[in-house]
Write a protein that holds these residues in place. Structure first.
Motif, PDB file in Angstrom:
ATOM      1  N   ARG A 207      13.121  86.093  48.500  1.00 53.53           N
ATOM      2  CA  ARG A 207      14.300  86.300  48.016  1.00 53.53           C
ATOM      3  C   ARG A 207      15.018  87.341  46.895  1.00 53.53           C
ATOM      4  O   ARG A 207      14.384  87.554  46.430  1.00 53.53           O
ATOM      5  CB  ARG A 207      14.779  84.786  47.081  1.00 53.53           C
ATOM      6  CG  ARG A 207      14.272  84.066  48.365  1.00 53.53           C
ATOM      7  CD  ARG A 207      14.949  82.593  47.851  1.00 53.53           C
ATOM      8  NE  ARG A 207      16.261  81.819  48.962  1.00 53.53           N
ATOM      9  CZ  ARG A 207      16.994  80.765  49.089  1.00 53.53           C
ATOM     10  NH1 ARG A 207      16.730  80.157  47.924  1.00 53.53           N
ATOM     11  NH2 ARG A 207      17.974  81.005  49.486  1.00 53.53           N
ATOM     12  N   PRO A 208      15.551  88.056  47.322  1.00 55.99           N
ATOM     13  CA  PRO A 208      16.468  89.256  46.527  1.00 55.99           C
ATOM     14  C   PRO A 208      17.251  88.798  44.910  1.00 55.99           C
ATOM     15  O   PRO A 208      17.658  88.441  44.825  1.00 55.99           O
ATOM     16  CB  PRO A 208      17.807  88.816  47.437  1.00 55.99           C
ATOM     17  CG  PRO A 208      18.362  88.307  47.447  1.00 55.99           C
ATOM     18  CD  PRO A 208      16.964  87.383  48.168  1.00 55.99           C
ATOM     19  N   MET A 209      16.292  90.187  43.989  1.00 56.55           N
ATOM     20  CA  MET A 209      17.488  90.153  42.745  1.00 56.55           C
ATOM     21  C   MET A 209      18.807  90.719  42.659  1.00 56.55           C
ATOM     22  O   MET A 209      18.865  91.056  41.789  1.00 56.55           O
ATOM     23  CB  MET A 209      16.081  90.407  42.480  1.00 56.55           C
ATOM     24  CG  MET A 209      15.378  89.474  41.195  1.00 56.55           C
ATOM     25  SD  MET A 209      16.549  88.356  40.327  1.00 56.55           S
ATOM     26  CE  MET A 209      16.772  88.814  38.616  1.00 56.55           C
ATOM     27  N   LYS A 210      18.802  90.223  44.260  1.00 56.19           N
ATOM     28  CA  LYS A 210      20.777  91.415  43.809  1.00 56.19           C
ATOM     29  C   LYS A 210      21.903  90.515  43.450  1.00 56.19           C
ATOM     30  O   LYS A 210      21.647  89.685  43.964  1.00 56.19           O
ATOM     31  CB  LYS A 210      21.005  92.415  45.016  1.00 56.19           C
ATOM     32  CG  LYS A 210      21.211  91.855  45.807  1.00 56.19           C
ATOM     33  CD  LYS A 210      21.556  92.015  47.327  1.00 56.19           C
ATOM     34  CE  LYS A 210      22.751  91.646  47.998  1.00 56.19           C
ATOM     35  NZ  LYS A 210      23.268  91.973  49.113  1.00 56.19           N
ATOM     36  N   LEU A 211      22.521  90.535  42.857  1.00 61.79           N
ATOM     37  CA  LEU A 211      23.979  89.960  43.164  1.00 61.79           C
ATOM     38  C   LEU A 211      25.195  91.095  43.329  1.00 61.79           C
ATOM     39  O   LEU A 211      25.870  91.898  42.611  1.00 61.79           O
ATOM     40  CB  LEU A 211      24.279  89.697  40.791  1.00 61.79           C
ATOM     41  CG  LEU A 211      23.251  89.406  40.506  1.00 61.79           C
ATOM     42  CD1 LEU A 211      23.033  89.793  39.238  1.00 61.79           C
ATOM     43  CD2 LEU A 211      23.861  87.864  40.737  1.00 61.79           C
ATOM     44  N   ASP A 212      25.514  89.608  44.316  1.00 65.91           N
ATOM     45  CA  ASP A 212      26.551  91.051  45.534  1.00 65.91           C
ATOM     46  C   ASP A 212      28.137  89.972  44.968  1.00 65.91           C
ATOM     47  O   ASP A 212      28.483  89.995  46.074  1.00 65.91           O
ATOM     48  CB  ASP A 212      26.063  90.894  46.634  1.00 65.91           C
ATOM     49  CG  ASP A 212      25.646  92.147  46.328  1.00 65.91           C
ATOM     50  OD1 ASP A 212      24.446  91.970  47.516  1.00 65.91           O
ATOM     51  OD2 ASP A 212      25.361  93.220  46.075  1.00 65.91           O
ATOM     52  N   TYR A 213      27.976  89.264  44.195  1.00 69.35           N
ATOM     53  CA  TYR A 213      29.727  88.904  43.972  1.00 69.35           C
ATOM     54  C   TYR A 213      29.621  87.392  44.838  1.00 69.35           C
ATOM     55  O   TYR A 213      30.994  87.782  45.545  1.00 69.35           O
ATOM     56  CB  TYR A 213      30.533  90.392  43.400  1.00 69.35           C
ATOM     57  CG  TYR A 213      31.824  89.206  42.896  1.00 69.35           C
ATOM     58  CD1 TYR A 213      31.511  88.482  41.585  1.00 69.35           C
ATOM     59  CD2 TYR A 213      33.000  88.482  43.401  1.00 69.35           C
ATOM     60  CE1 TYR A 213      32.977  87.753  40.875  1.00 69.35           C
ATOM     61  CE2 TYR A 213      34.164  88.294  43.282  1.00 69.35           C
ATOM     62  CZ  TYR A 213      33.364  87.237  41.308  1.00 69.35           C
ATOM     63  OH  TYR A 213      34.503  87.010  41.384  1.00 69.35           O
ATOM     64  N   ARG A 214      28.994  87.310  45.450  1.00 69.86           N
ATOM     65  CA  ARG A 214      29.261  85.984  47.077  1.00 69.86           C
ATOM     66  C   ARG A 214      28.753  84.611  46.418  1.00 69.86           C
ATOM     67  O   ARG A 214      29.463  84.262  47.560  1.00 69.86           O
ATOM     68  CB  ARG A 214      28.575  86.926  48.210  1.00 69.86           C
ATOM     69  CG  ARG A 214      29.323  88.381  48.141  1.00 69.86           C
ATOM     70  CD  ARG A 214      28.006  88.836  48.834  1.00 69.86           C
ATOM     71  NE  ARG A 214      28.353  90.595  48.789  1.00 69.86           N
ATOM     72  CZ  ARG A 214      27.354  90.486  49.182  1.00 69.86           C
ATOM     73  NH1 ARG A 214      26.126  90.208  49.867  1.00 69.86           N
ATOM     74  NH2 ARG A 214      27.256  92.166  48.667  1.00 69.86           N
ATOM     75  N   ILE A 215      27.726  84.098  45.619  1.00 70.26           N
ATOM     76  CA  ILE A 215      27.869  83.474  45.648  1.00 70.26           C
ATOM     77  C   ILE A 215      29.007  81.999  44.826  1.00 70.26           C
ATOM     78  O   ILE A 215      29.081  82.048  43.414  1.00 70.26           O
ATOM     79  CB  ILE A 215      25.868  82.650  45.086  1.00 70.26           C
ATOM     80  CG1 ILE A 215      25.707  83.075  46.066  1.00 70.26           C
ATOM     81  CG2 ILE A 215      25.768  81.644  44.825  1.00 70.26           C
ATOM     82  CD1 ILE A 215      23.731  83.309  45.702  1.00 70.26           C
ATOM     83  N   PRO A 216      29.102  80.989  45.446  1.00 69.69           N
ATOM     84  CA  PRO A 216      30.405  80.303  45.022  1.00 69.69           C
ATOM     85  C   PRO A 216      30.194  79.077  43.835  1.00 69.69           C
ATOM     86  O   PRO A 216      28.901  79.050  43.877  1.00 69.69           O
ATOM     87  CB  PRO A 216      30.845  79.581  46.138  1.00 69.69           C
ATOM     88  CG  PRO A 216      30.144  79.243  47.064  1.00 69.69           C
ATOM     89  CD  PRO A 216      28.955  80.503  47.028  1.00 69.69           C
TER      90      PRO A 216
ATOM     91  N   MET B  60      20.327  93.258  51.579  1.00 69.27           N
ATOM     92  CA  MET B  60      19.756  91.649  51.867  1.00 69.27           C
ATOM     93  C   MET B  60      20.440  90.940  51.235  1.00 69.27           C
ATOM     94  O   MET B  60      21.400  90.928  50.194  1.00 69.27           O
ATOM     95  CB  MET B  60      18.967  92.112  50.314  1.00 69.27           C
ATOM     96  CG  MET B  60      18.098  91.138  50.675  1.00 69.27           C
ATOM     97  SD  MET B  60      16.528  91.708  48.844  1.00 69.27           S
ATOM     98  CE  MET B  60      15.400  92.095  50.382  1.00 69.27           C
ATOM     99  N   ASP B  61      20.506  89.909  52.130  1.00 66.70           N
ATOM    100  CA  ASP B  61      21.340  88.595  52.338  1.00 66.70           C
ATOM    101  C   ASP B  61      20.637  88.241  51.293  1.00 66.70           C
ATOM    102  O   ASP B  61      20.051  87.387  51.264  1.00 66.70           O
ATOM    103  CB  ASP B  61      20.849  87.988  53.757  1.00 66.70           C
ATOM    104  CG  ASP B  61      22.423  86.781  53.028  1.00 66.70           C
ATOM    105  OD1 ASP B  61      23.032  86.459  52.695  1.00 66.70           O
ATOM    106  OD2 ASP B  61      21.224  86.086  54.539  1.00 66.70           O
TER     107      ASP B  61
END
Length: 384
Positions: free
Chosen positions: A30-39, A274-275
């Motif tokens: 699972r991705p280690m990126k933070l894309d400002y999308r998880i509520p 990456m989702d």
């Protein structure tokens, strides 16, 4: 172009200030990126531990991923979050940057909700409230191709024709370090959980530098410009090239090739994403309609969406796994996690960049040099 969490301290009671260390258990792919999308609700349910020292995300014409700090968190960066409005339609609600000046190639949102974007050879920081300019970094000679936010909250930029990678202080706009090892135009950049930097070049090479900007290794896997890079929680890097074969490759931390796949796209790839909700890869390029979702473990294709009629230039996802794609066919499209079309929104310009806010609001850069804000809505909600 592509890779951090939001400000949820009071709600979660788990987030620490920059410099702290937190951990959480998620699947390794699972991705280690933070894309400002998880509520907020999704974070609470998952019992995730976050750190403010690396909260934000970015995507652009090439897509560039931004990642978080040592916390094993799959989210998206900065500002006050909110519940996702999984809307069935979208409308333009504001203009952040008017159609003038230079093309915007990347947009990210910082942990405080402020917006960073490229403007030719300059990096611009804007207020997340009224979009006024807070500072401009102008000490760069070439067009900035890509942006990423590091685990310490500072910005890493791909220096384009300047043949460099630079790290910029997100508070002051001052330069922290410059990495000059690339020998050609730098087109993409991503940051790993430990702060290491990956950069893709026009010389078909993928470079790795340490968190302090020191050179570590070069991968020679690609036979075309390396225009996109993303990374997962263990520091594996996934890169895509503008080669005739449309190659995507996965390398581990020491630069060893894990897999390569040239079967999905028959022409060059322009964007790789990456989702954050699944860890799956989503790619698009110059083979017209093909938007492809694939597994990070093998690179194998899950599904293909063929709705676009021209090159796909921008991809983003929300916390529900919905995909937003922008194309030179002058449309923005919302695709379900299973590959079904949800809506199509016609626009008046080519789409260059899409950034997805946790509430479902989109920040979109266009070929006319503008950045516009779009809100999603349904019978029960409107995104902010």
């Amino acid at each position: 172009m592509n890779t951090l969490p939001l400000a949820l301290t009071t709600a979660l009671g788990l987030m620490n200030r920059p410099g702290s260390t937190t951990t959480a258990a998620l699947d390794k792919e699972r991705p280690m990126k933070l894309d400002y999308r998880i509520p907020l609700k999704a974070l609470a349910v998952a019992s995730l531990a976050l750190s403010l020292g690396g909260a934000a995300f970015a995507e652009s014409a090439n897509y560039r991923v931004i990642l978080p700090d040592t916390a094993s968190f799959v989210a998206t960066g900065g500002g006050d979050g909110g519940d996702l409005c999984d809307g069935d339609e979208i409308a333009e609600v504001d203009i952040i940057k008017k159609s003038s000046g230079n093309l915007v190639r990347s947009i990210i949102m910082g942990v405080d909700g402020n917006i960073f974007h490229t403007h030719g050879s300059d990096l611009v920081k804007r207020s997340g409230d009224d979009y006024s300019i807070l500072w401009e970094y102008t000490d760069h000679s070439g067009i900035i191709e890509d942006l990423a936010l590091g685990p310490d909250g500072h910005i890493v930029l791909a220096g384009g024709a300047g043949e460099n990678v630079r790290k910029i202080n997100s508070g002051s706009g001052g330069e922290i370090w410059e990495h000059t090892h690339p020998q050609n135009r730098v087109l993409s950049v991503a940051v790993s959980p430990d702060g290491a930097v990956y950069a893709g070049g026009r010389d078909n090479r993928l470079y790795k530098a340490s968190a302090t900007g020191d050179h570590e290794w070069i991968a020679y896997t690609h036979d075309g410009n390396v225009v996109a890079a993303v990374t997962d929680q263990t520091g594996n890097v996934y890169s895509a090239s503008l080669s005739s074969s449309g190659l995507i490759a996965k390398h581990n931390l020491d630069g060893s090739l894990v897999w390569e796949n040239s079967d999905s796209h028959w022409r060059g790839i322009s964007v790789l994403h990456m989702d954050p909700s699944s860890g799956d890869l989503v790619s698009g390029g110059h083979d017209g309609s093909r938007l492809i979702k694939s597994k990070p473990s093998t690179g194998g294709k899950e599904w293909q969406y063929n709705g676009h009629s021209d090159s796909i230039r921008a991809i983003g996802t929300d916390s529900a796994g919905n995909i937003y794609s922008g194309s030179y066919d002058n449309t923005i499209r919302k695709i379900s996690p299973s590959g079904d079309e949800i809506w199509v929104h016609n626009v008046d310009e080519n789409v260059e960049v899409i950034m997805v806010h946790p509430t479902g609001t989109l920040y979109v850069a266009f070929g006319d040099r503008s950045i516009r804000k779009f809100a999603q809505s349904s019978d029960t909600c409107t995104s902010d």
